[in-house]
Design a protein around this motif. Structure first.
Motif, PDB file in Angstrom:
ATOM      1  N   SER A  89      -3.191  -9.335  -7.278  1.00  0.00           N
ATOM      2  CA  SER A  89      -3.881  -9.968  -8.406  1.00  0.00           C
ATOM      3  C   SER A  89      -5.314  -9.454  -8.546  1.00  0.00           C
ATOM      4  O   SER A  89      -5.807  -9.246  -9.660  1.00  0.00           O
ATOM      5  CB  SER A  89      -3.874 -11.490  -8.262  1.00  0.00           C
ATOM      6  OG  SER A  89      -4.508 -11.888  -7.065  1.00  0.00           O
ATOM      7  N   PHE A  90      -5.991  -9.223  -7.424  1.00  0.00           N
ATOM      8  CA  PHE A  90      -7.363  -8.705  -7.494  1.00  0.00           C
ATOM      9  C   PHE A  90      -7.366  -7.258  -7.974  1.00  0.00           C
ATOM     10  O   PHE A  90      -8.293  -6.817  -8.655  1.00  0.00           O
ATOM     11  CB  PHE A  90      -8.054  -8.821  -6.134  1.00  0.00           C
ATOM     12  CG  PHE A  90      -9.545  -8.682  -6.212  1.00  0.00           C
ATOM     13  CD1 PHE A  90     -10.328  -9.742  -6.654  1.00  0.00           C
ATOM     14  CD2 PHE A  90     -10.169  -7.495  -5.878  1.00  0.00           C
ATOM     15  CE1 PHE A  90     -11.710  -9.617  -6.748  1.00  0.00           C
ATOM     16  CE2 PHE A  90     -11.549  -7.359  -5.975  1.00  0.00           C
ATOM     17  CZ  PHE A  90     -12.322  -8.420  -6.413  1.00  0.00           C
ATOM     18  N   MET A  91      -6.295  -6.519  -7.636  1.00  0.00           N
ATOM     19  CA  MET A  91      -6.162  -5.148  -8.140  1.00  0.00           C
ATOM     20  C   MET A  91      -6.114  -5.155  -9.667  1.00  0.00           C
ATOM     21  O   MET A  91      -6.704  -4.304 -10.333  1.00  0.00           O
ATOM     22  CB  MET A  91      -4.896  -4.485  -7.575  1.00  0.00           C
ATOM     23  CG  MET A  91      -4.682  -3.049  -8.072  1.00  0.00           C
ATOM     24  SD  MET A  91      -3.157  -2.276  -7.471  1.00  0.00           S
ATOM     25  CE  MET A  91      -1.939  -3.032  -8.572  1.00  0.00           C
ATOM     26  N   MET A  99      -6.344   2.543  -5.442  1.00  0.00           N
ATOM     27  CA  MET A  99      -5.707   1.242  -5.235  1.00  0.00           C
ATOM     28  C   MET A  99      -4.893   1.200  -3.935  1.00  0.00           C
ATOM     29  O   MET A  99      -4.773   0.142  -3.312  1.00  0.00           O
ATOM     30  CB  MET A  99      -4.811   0.889  -6.428  1.00  0.00           C
ATOM     31  CG  MET A  99      -5.570   0.694  -7.720  1.00  0.00           C
ATOM     32  SD  MET A  99      -6.923  -0.502  -7.564  1.00  0.00           S
ATOM     33  CE  MET A  99      -7.962  -0.010  -8.951  1.00  0.00           C
ATOM     34  N   THR A 100      -4.343   2.341  -3.525  1.00  0.00           N
ATOM     35  CA  THR A 100      -3.622   2.408  -2.248  1.00  0.00           C
ATOM     36  C   THR A 100      -4.547   2.020  -1.095  1.00  0.00           C
ATOM     37  O   THR A 100      -4.169   1.278  -0.191  1.00  0.00           O
ATOM     38  CB  THR A 100      -3.070   3.830  -2.013  1.00  0.00           C
ATOM     39  OG1 THR A 100      -2.113   4.133  -3.026  1.00  0.00           O
ATOM     40  CG2 THR A 100      -2.393   3.936  -0.647  1.00  0.00           C
ATOM     41  N   ILE A 101      -5.782   2.513  -1.170  1.00  0.00           N
ATOM     42  CA  ILE A 101      -6.765   2.181  -0.131  1.00  0.00           C
ATOM     43  C   ILE A 101      -7.198   0.717  -0.244  1.00  0.00           C
ATOM     44  O   ILE A 101      -7.226  -0.028   0.743  1.00  0.00           O
ATOM     45  CB  ILE A 101      -7.992   3.115  -0.248  1.00  0.00           C
ATOM     46  CG1 ILE A 101      -7.574   4.564   0.052  1.00  0.00           C
ATOM     47  CG2 ILE A 101      -9.099   2.673   0.704  1.00  0.00           C
ATOM     48  CD1 ILE A 101      -8.627   5.600  -0.295  1.00  0.00           C
ATOM     49  N   LEU A 102      -7.500   0.291  -1.490  1.00  0.00           N
ATOM     50  CA  LEU A 102      -8.002  -1.069  -1.692  1.00  0.00           C
ATOM     51  C   LEU A 102      -6.968  -2.140  -1.341  1.00  0.00           C
ATOM     52  O   LEU A 102      -7.323  -3.229  -0.879  1.00  0.00           O
ATOM     53  CB  LEU A 102      -8.455  -1.246  -3.148  1.00  0.00           C
ATOM     54  CG  LEU A 102      -9.736  -0.508  -3.553  1.00  0.00           C
ATOM     55  CD1 LEU A 102     -10.044  -0.728  -5.031  1.00  0.00           C
ATOM     56  CD2 LEU A 102     -10.923  -0.962  -2.697  1.00  0.00           C
ATOM     57  N   LEU A 103      -5.680  -1.838  -1.548  1.00  0.00           N
ATOM     58  CA  LEU A 103      -4.635  -2.830  -1.281  1.00  0.00           C
ATOM     59  C   LEU A 103      -4.480  -3.167   0.202  1.00  0.00           C
ATOM     60  O   LEU A 103      -3.769  -4.111   0.549  1.00  0.00           O
ATOM     61  CB  LEU A 103      -3.290  -2.361  -1.855  1.00  0.00           C
ATOM     62  CG  LEU A 103      -3.078  -2.650  -3.354  1.00  0.00           C
ATOM     63  CD1 LEU A 103      -1.817  -1.984  -3.863  1.00  0.00           C
ATOM     64  CD2 LEU A 103      -3.020  -4.154  -3.613  1.00  0.00           C
ATOM     65  N   SER A 143       0.828  -1.204   0.000  1.00  0.00           N
ATOM     66  CA  SER A 143       0.000   0.000   0.000  1.00  0.00           C
ATOM     67  C   SER A 143       0.867   1.260   0.000  1.00  0.00           C
ATOM     68  O   SER A 143       0.558   2.248  -0.681  1.00  0.00           O
ATOM     69  CB  SER A 143      -0.924  -0.006   1.226  1.00  0.00           C
ATOM     70  OG  SER A 143      -1.705   1.165   1.269  1.00  0.00           O
ATOM     71  N   GLN A 144       1.980   1.236   0.740  1.00  0.00           N
ATOM     72  CA  GLN A 144       2.851   2.404   0.814  1.00  0.00           C
ATOM     73  C   GLN A 144       3.553   2.690  -0.514  1.00  0.00           C
ATOM     74  O   GLN A 144       3.593   3.835  -0.963  1.00  0.00           O
ATOM     75  CB  GLN A 144       3.891   2.210   1.923  1.00  0.00           C
ATOM     76  CG  GLN A 144       3.336   2.390   3.328  1.00  0.00           C
ATOM     77  CD  GLN A 144       4.375   2.138   4.414  1.00  0.00           C
ATOM     78  OE1 GLN A 144       5.195   1.220   4.298  1.00  0.00           O
ATOM     79  NE2 GLN A 144       4.347   2.930   5.459  1.00  0.00           N
TER      80      GLN A 144
END
Length: 391
Positions: free
Chosen positions: A367-369, A357-361, A46-47
């Motif tokens: 792979s889901f991203m 994506m930072t939040i979702l990760l 995420s970072q």
């Protein structure tokens, strides 16, 4: 006649020097393992994905001002400053052990990317008497870019695995020092002028006017932004994706070098597409690229690497045609500025995509991203096709 001959020789020499500059400035060994380097020094997925958004944000703010500067002042000096900024950012990377020290390096490198954006294409375009040959020069420049990147990935993968990831950063400084000397050899007639705010605003207004009054260009820029902001997120994270499925750093270097080979093939195909087939390629290629990204996420295994490679045949073909169309539809007055507007749109979408994506990760896997990114690109491409049929 003698002066004209000398001028032609200087232009040919500048083109060759630009090709050498492209090769040296792309010989970045640590791109093969930068995400693994971040993880090695304690950062999370995420970072480091947040770095993508921050870099897009910096470029969002600086692309257009730097584009205006490039259109008005000495392009050679701007490339030299860009070179120094990259070397500085690399030194900061080497000495980074926390999120915020890495962030400083990311900001400096984003400034470097904003500063040199569009300058090389502008020099190449203005060096041509027959503008229809621009696609060919784009291909040649892309060829040197991709060959350099390919070699750097193989060497970087080997050095990273055998000697340690940090050594890829140390060695990367060497070609950039040589590149600085190459840039000094470029001859330009441009001189640094006094800053004239009115003239700067005029250049910007002209660039915006050229884009806003051309719906075709605007559509190309939006498609380019959606496609390549998604691909950028994949590029930043595929080493972790590969490590998660058991691929070593050296093998990551090998298949990443193959990515560059596929980039060359894609760019070559784009340079050979007939004008009457432009619209088909510009509409279909992003959809196929999105499908490939979707399949990478769904498969989540070694076969996914095949689809990572295939993405670049369609995306690079799209980019070659798109950039040719961009330059054929704008004037020289704001050439770099319009490229900067194109990058501005890309960076805007990049900021949105990467922070999402930072939040979702924090809750989903890499792979889901890819599944989410692939679906977004496919849907945008389909909407483009529907809109085109209604016109």
């Amino acid at each position: 006649m003698g002066r004209i001959t000398v001028k032609k020789q200087e232009l040919k020499q500048n083109i060759i020097l630009i090709y050498i500059h492209t090769f040296l400035s792309t010989f970045i060994l640590y791109y093969i393992c930068d995400t693994l380097f971040y993880i090695e020094r304690g950062l999370t997925s995420s970072q480091y994905i947040s770095f993508v958004g921050i870099a897009f944000g910096i470029r969002l703010l600086l692309e257009i001002p730097f584009g205006i500067i490039a259109d008005k002042y000495n392009k050679k000096i701007l490339l030299l400053i860009s070179n120094i900024l990259f070397i500085t950012s690399t030194i900061v990377f080497i000495n980074s052990y926390s999120y915020y020290s890495f962030l400083v390096a990311i900001v400096i490198n984003a400034m470097n990317n904003s500063l040199n954006s569009g300058i090389v294409n502008s020099i190449l375009y203005e060096s041509l008497s027959d503008k229809h040959k621009f696609k060919k020069l784009l291909f040649y420049n892309s060829f040197f870019y991709n060959v350099s990147y390919m070699i750097a990935m193989i060497i970087g993968g080997y050095i990273g695995q055998e000697f340690g990831l940090v050594y890829t950063y140390y060695i990367t400084i060497i070609p950039f020092v040589i590149d600085f000397l190459i840039l000094l050899m470029i001859k330009t007639n441009e001189t640094i002028k006094n800053i004239n705010i009115e003239n700067n605003v005029s250049i910007l207004k002209n660039g915006i006017k050229e884009v806003v009054n051309n719906k075709y260009l605007l559509k190309l820029m939006l498609t380019n932004a959606v496609l390549f902001s998604g691909i950028k997120l994949m590029e930043e994270s595929h080493p972790e994706y590969s490590a998660n499925i058991g691929i070593s750093v050296f093998i990551i270097g090998i298949y990443t070098s193959l990515i560059l080979l596929f980039c060359i093939i894609g760019s070559y195909i784009g340079s050979k597409v007939n004008r009457e087939k432009y619209q088909f390629a510009l509409n279909i290629n992003p959809i196929i690229s999105g499908i490939c990204i979707l399949l990478v996420g769904l498969l989540n295994n070694y076969i996914g690497i095949v689809f990572i490679l295939l993405i670049y045949i369609f995306s690079e073909s799209f980019e070659n045609i798109m950039m040719s169309e961009l330059h054929n539809n704008i004037s020289s007055k704001s050439r770099v500025t319009v490229e900067s507007i194109n990058q501005f749109v890309l960076n805007l979408f990049g900021v949105i995509f990467s922070f999402l994506m930072t939040i979702l990760l924090r809750f989903i896997s890499i792979s889901f991203m890819y599944i989410i990114i692939g679906v977004m690109i496919i849907l945008f491409g389909i909407l483009n096709l529907i809109a085109r049929r209604k016109i």
